[in-house]
Motif scaffolding. Structure first.
Motif, PDB file in Angstrom:
ATOM      1  N   MET A 147      47.449  17.515  43.489  1.00 48.72           N
ATOM      2  CA  MET A 147      46.692  18.661  43.993  1.00 48.72           C
ATOM      3  C   MET A 147      46.599  19.781  42.982  1.00 48.72           C
ATOM      4  N   ARG A 148      45.679  20.689  43.242  1.00 52.07           N
ATOM      5  CA  ARG A 148      45.582  21.886  42.415  1.00 52.07           C
ATOM      6  C   ARG A 148      46.821  22.749  42.638  1.00 52.07           C
ATOM      7  N   PRO A 149      47.133  23.578  41.641  1.00 58.10           N
ATOM      8  CA  PRO A 149      48.313  24.444  41.795  1.00 58.10           C
ATOM      9  C   PRO A 149      48.274  25.297  43.072  1.00 58.10           C
ATOM     10  N   CYS A 150      47.086  25.836  43.419  1.00 58.00           N
ATOM     11  CA  CYS A 150      47.062  26.704  44.609  1.00 58.00           C
ATOM     12  C   CYS A 150      47.236  25.898  45.889  1.00 58.00           C
ATOM     13  N   ASP A 204      46.752  21.169  35.227  1.00 59.58           N
ATOM     14  CA  ASP A 204      46.092  22.360  34.689  1.00 59.58           C
ATOM     15  C   ASP A 204      44.725  22.484  35.344  1.00 59.58           C
ATOM     16  N   CYS A 205      44.501  23.615  35.999  1.00 51.89           N
ATOM     17  CA  CYS A 205      43.280  23.743  36.799  1.00 51.89           C
ATOM     18  C   CYS A 205      42.345  24.784  36.187  1.00 51.89           C
ATOM     19  N   PRO A 206      41.132  24.358  35.857  1.00 50.17           N
ATOM     20  CA  PRO A 206      40.193  25.319  35.265  1.00 50.17           C
ATOM     21  C   PRO A 206      39.509  26.156  36.335  1.00 50.17           C
ATOM     22  N   GLY A 207      39.714  25.818  37.598  1.00 52.42           N
ATOM     23  CA  GLY A 207      39.023  26.508  38.681  1.00 52.42           C
ATOM     24  C   GLY A 207      38.167  25.536  39.461  1.00 52.42           C
ATOM     25  N   ALA A 208      37.721  25.977  40.610  1.00 45.57           N
ATOM     26  CA  ALA A 208      36.899  25.128  41.467  1.00 45.57           C
ATOM     27  C   ALA A 208      35.510  25.736  41.571  1.00 45.57           C
ATOM     28  N   VAL A 209      34.531  24.838  41.648  1.00 43.22           N
ATOM     29  CA  VAL A 209      33.145  25.281  41.818  1.00 43.22           C
ATOM     30  C   VAL A 209      32.938  25.675  43.281  1.00 43.22           C
ATOM     31  N   SER A 250      35.307  33.157  42.623  1.00 44.39           N
ATOM     32  CA  SER A 250      35.866  34.374  42.066  1.00 44.39           C
ATOM     33  C   SER A 250      37.392  34.291  42.047  1.00 44.39           C
ATOM     34  N   ALA A 251      37.966  33.662  43.083  1.00 43.02           N
ATOM     35  CA  ALA A 251      39.428  33.533  43.147  1.00 43.02           C
ATOM     36  C   ALA A 251      39.976  32.817  41.918  1.00 43.02           C
ATOM     37  N   CYS A 252      39.196  31.897  41.341  1.00 43.71           N
ATOM     38  CA  CYS A 252      39.675  31.134  40.189  1.00 43.71           C
ATOM     39  C   CYS A 252      39.625  31.976  38.911  1.00 43.71           C
ATOM     40  N   THR A 266      40.272  34.914  38.725  1.00 41.26           N
ATOM     41  CA  THR A 266      41.364  35.884  38.751  1.00 41.26           C
ATOM     42  C   THR A 266      42.707  35.198  38.956  1.00 41.26           C
ATOM     43  N   CYS A 267      42.728  33.857  38.835  1.00 40.64           N
ATOM     44  CA  CYS A 267      43.950  33.109  39.147  1.00 40.64           C
ATOM     45  C   CYS A 267      44.852  33.013  37.913  1.00 40.64           C
ATOM     46  N   VAL A 268      46.089  33.453  38.048  1.00 38.79           N
ATOM     47  CA  VAL A 268      47.015  33.352  36.917  1.00 38.79           C
ATOM     48  C   VAL A 268      48.038  32.239  37.122  1.00 38.79           C
ATOM     49  N   ASP A 269      47.930  31.529  38.231  1.00 39.52           N
ATOM     50  CA  ASP A 269      48.861  30.423  38.512  1.00 39.52           C
ATOM     51  C   ASP A 269      48.132  29.093  38.473  1.00 39.52           C
ATOM     52  N   PHE A 270      47.364  28.888  37.425  1.00 41.62           N
ATOM     53  CA  PHE A 270      46.497  27.717  37.365  1.00 41.62           C
ATOM     54  C   PHE A 270      47.151  26.537  36.656  1.00 41.62           C
ATOM     55  N   SER A 271      48.393  26.734  36.204  1.00 43.89           N
ATOM     56  CA  SER A 271      49.050  25.634  35.489  1.00 43.89           C
ATOM     57  C   SER A 271      50.301  25.222  36.254  1.00 43.89           C
ATOM     58  N   VAL A 301      47.930  32.670  49.074  1.00 45.73           N
ATOM     59  CA  VAL A 301      48.091  32.131  47.724  1.00 45.73           C
ATOM     60  C   VAL A 301      46.838  32.364  46.873  1.00 45.73           C
ATOM     61  N   SER A 302      45.906  33.114  47.399  1.00 41.51           N
ATOM     62  CA  SER A 302      44.685  33.454  46.662  1.00 41.51           C
ATOM     63  C   SER A 302      43.914  32.229  46.184  1.00 41.51           C
ATOM     64  N   CYS A 303      43.762  31.253  47.042  1.00 39.84           N
ATOM     65  CA  CYS A 303      43.061  30.035  46.630  1.00 39.84           C
ATOM     66  C   CYS A 303      41.551  30.200  46.728  1.00 39.84           C
ATOM     67  N   GLY A 304      41.086  31.156  47.536  1.00 39.74           N
ATOM     68  CA  GLY A 304      39.650  31.387  47.605  1.00 39.74           C
ATOM     69  C   GLY A 304      38.915  30.599  48.676  1.00 39.74           C
TER      70      GLY A 304
HETATM   71  S1  SF4 Z   1      42.767  29.425  42.551  1.00 34.61           S
HETATM   72 FE1  SF4 Z   1      43.757  28.779  40.619  1.00 34.61          FE
HETATM   73  S2  SF4 Z   1      44.746  26.839  41.090  1.00 34.61           S
HETATM   74 FE2  SF4 Z   1      43.296  27.241  42.765  1.00 34.61          FE
HETATM   75  S3  SF4 Z   1      41.405  26.170  42.222  1.00 34.61           S
HETATM   76 FE3  SF4 Z   1      41.227  28.261  41.408  1.00 34.61          FE
HETATM   77  S4  SF4 Z   1      42.039  28.166  39.304  1.00 34.61           S
HETATM   78 FE4  SF4 Z   1      42.685  26.322  40.370  1.00 34.61          FE
END
Ligand code: SF4
Ligand code: SF4
Lengths: 139, 394
Positions: free
Chosen positions: B102-105, B130-135, B166-168, B170-175, B324-327
């Motif tokens: 799963m993604r970190p969030c 390692d998560c670059p973010g979600a579309v 947008s949540a991604c 600003t995400c600092v917990d992506f790894s 957890v600010s996942c968006g």
């Molecule tokens: S919030 Fe962070 S961990 Fe979650 S999908 Fe976006 S970049 Fe990935």
């Protein structure tokens, strides 16, 4: 014409603050008649939603009161309540509710005098603020 | 973040590596297959593309021949993984030992749900990457093909791009988070990959696999992660500043949520809101018609239904400590309200007040499950005033 009177909801814990209110009554201590009391088992029972809902329902202020630290009938309910209110307070300010509208206090079963003092203070604070227009917004 | 990772690594054991060749996706699937093959786990929980092609679904399976159809790093996040973990383990620990990628969030949401008694991690092996973010879901459903390529571009740069949430940005917990295994590939050349154990359970599983030792790759990966984290932290600060301005005061909050249609999608999509019946969907939450009329008379007019700000403020009071600010909330909103920006912003503040960070390991108690006897004096400051006023009478 009667002038506007603030309406305050007082949420009191059964074991301390409610008994304190009772003592105030039994001792015939005078305090403003602007409060409506709701008795809860413990201040730890007070969900932030109770407070929001009271304001939404048209109360001009809310007082939540529990046992003094260390005196909670359920040992730690009031400590948890304090943490909850610590979250709610800045949030209320954020949505534009004046801090003095929502107040928290500790009142023990023996503090009838103090109950009257706290209620007087809250009523006066809210009176200064005027009627609550928040939460339900003017069209 | 990095120093925490080092500590964890020391506790959990040495990092392994997989040489370039299959690329991160292929390597991850291979490795998961080996783990099932070696009996380290009974089943896998992975995203698969749905038949209509425009979304992904969580599938639990043990037949490794299905692995080839799995999409380990999906471009979008339709169902928050924390929810999937909850479906599997909300009553007791899972009967099967399941590895979930799963993604970190999503893993952080799982950790919060575990602290809330909604997920049992005992038989789960959680693997992050390692998560670059979600579309954004909306964009993805409209055009999966170009979103897939945008997402693979995001993966190679390690950064969210235009149609990411947008949540991604600003995400600092992506790894690496508190997972059992982490797959690190940002900044590693030619598609090589680090396999990092994050817990004794993760280490035990990986030790059985004959993987190559990977310390050599650590410096480039760590350097890239901190570079990316700095960039996202800067965006975070900027976004928070804008959010603070936007929502401040009742009018700001009202303007932000003024086009809210009250669908409560944001709450249904939230992995943390787990109540079976939310107060805001219950009968008691509805204002009595009488009371509406009284309020309207008193104020000259009210908006109907009146509960918008109350709903959002209430939800913030209830779950911002665990957000957890996942968006997911923003993604679910049909009228594009930046719900997640508001929630992340408030969450950071409420969590900071208790020196808490959502999504850290299971062992940490929730702020409302603990307290100090001497703290937060300010909450009752009014009492002190009353006391000093009361004292002359006593
Ligand atoms: S919030 Fe962070 S961990 Fe979650 S999908 Fe976006 S970049 Fe990935
Ligand atoms: S999803 Fe959007 S429109 Fe629906 S309740 Fe949440 S903020 Fe309002």
């Amino acid at each position: 014409m009667s002038e506007w009177q603030p309406r305050i909801l007082a949420i009191l814990c059964n074991w301390c603050s409610y008994a304190g209110a009772d003592l105030a009554g039994v001792s015939r201590i005078q305090y403003p008649p602007n409060i409506r009391v709701v008795r809860v088992p413990c201040s730890g029972r007070v969900d932030p939603l109770f407070i929001l809902k009271s304001l939404q329902a048209g109360f001009d202020g809310v007082l939540v009161s529990g046992c003094h630290p260390g005196d909670c009938h359920y040992i730690s309910g009031n400590y948890v309540a304090r943490r909850r209110f610590a979250i709610l307070k800045p949030l209320l300010e954020f949505v534009g509710i004046e801090p003095d509208r929502v107040q928290f206090s500790w009142i023990s079963a023996g503090e009838g005098e103090r109950f009257a003092t706290v209620v007087t203070k809250v009523v006066e604070d809210v009176r200064k603020l005027g009627p609550s227009k928040r939460i339900v917004k003017k069209a | 973040m990095i120093s925490g990772e080092e500590e964890r690594m020391d506790a959990a054991g040495i990092p392994y590596m997989i040489r370039p060749g299959k690329g991160p996706e292929g390597s991850v699937l291979d490795l998961l297959g080996q783990l099932i093959g070696s009996g380290g786990a009974d089943a896998l929980l992975l995203p698969f593309r749905v038949p209509s092609g425009d979304s992904f679904a969580w599938i639990m399976f043990s037949d490794v021949s299905l692995l080839k159809d799995a999409v380990p790093f999906p471009a979008t996040m339709p169902v928050q993984g924390g929810r999937a973990l909850r479906s599997l383990t909300r009553k007791e620990k899972g009967k099967l030992r399941i590895i979930a990628l799963m993604r970190p969030c999503e893993i952080r949401a799982g950790m919060e749900l575990s602290k809330l008694g909604q997920v049992n991690t005992e038989n789960l092996i959680l693997a992050s990457y390692d998560c670059p973010g979600a579309v954004k879901l909306e964009d993805y459903v409209a055009d999966p093909v170009s979103c897939d390529s945008a997402h693979s571009e995001m993966r190679s740069r390690g950064e969210p791009s235009g149609n990411a949430r947008s949540a991604c940005s600003t995400c600092v917990d992506f790894s690496m988070v508190d997972a059992d295994i982490h797959f690190g590939y940002f900044g590693i050349k030619d598609g090589g990959m680090l396999v990092l154990p994050g817990s004794p359970a993760g280490r035990a599983l990986l030790e059985g696999l004959n993987l190559e030792e990977g310390r050599g790759l650590l410096p480039q990966w760590e350097a890239e992660i901190s570079r990316l984290a700095e960039r996202r932290a800067a965006t975070r600060e900027e976004t928070f500043r804008e959010t603070a301005e936007r929502i401040s005061g009742f009018d700001g909050m009202l303007a932000t949520f003024s086009n809210c249609i009250g669908c409560h999608n944001c709450q249904s999509a939230c992995p943390i809101c787990y109540c079976r019946l939310c107060y805001f969907d219950s009968e008691v939450s509805r204002t009595d018609p009488e009371a509406l009329i009284t309020a309207a008379e008193k104020r000259g007019g009210i908006s109907i239904p009146p509960d918008r700000i109350m709903f959002h403020t209430g939800r913030l009071a209830h779950m911002s400590l665990s957000c957890v600010s996942c968006g997911q909330c923003s993604d679910a909103c049909p009228v594009s309200i930046p719900v997640a920006d508001v929630f992340s912003f408030v969450a950071e503040r409420t969590q900071r007040a208790f020196d808490y960070k959502s999504g850290r390991s299971d062992g940490e108690a929730l702020p409302l499950r603990r307290f100090l006897k001497n703290e937060l004096d300010g909450v009752h400051e009014m009492v002190k005033d009353a006391e000093s006023e009361a004292s002359p009478n006593e």
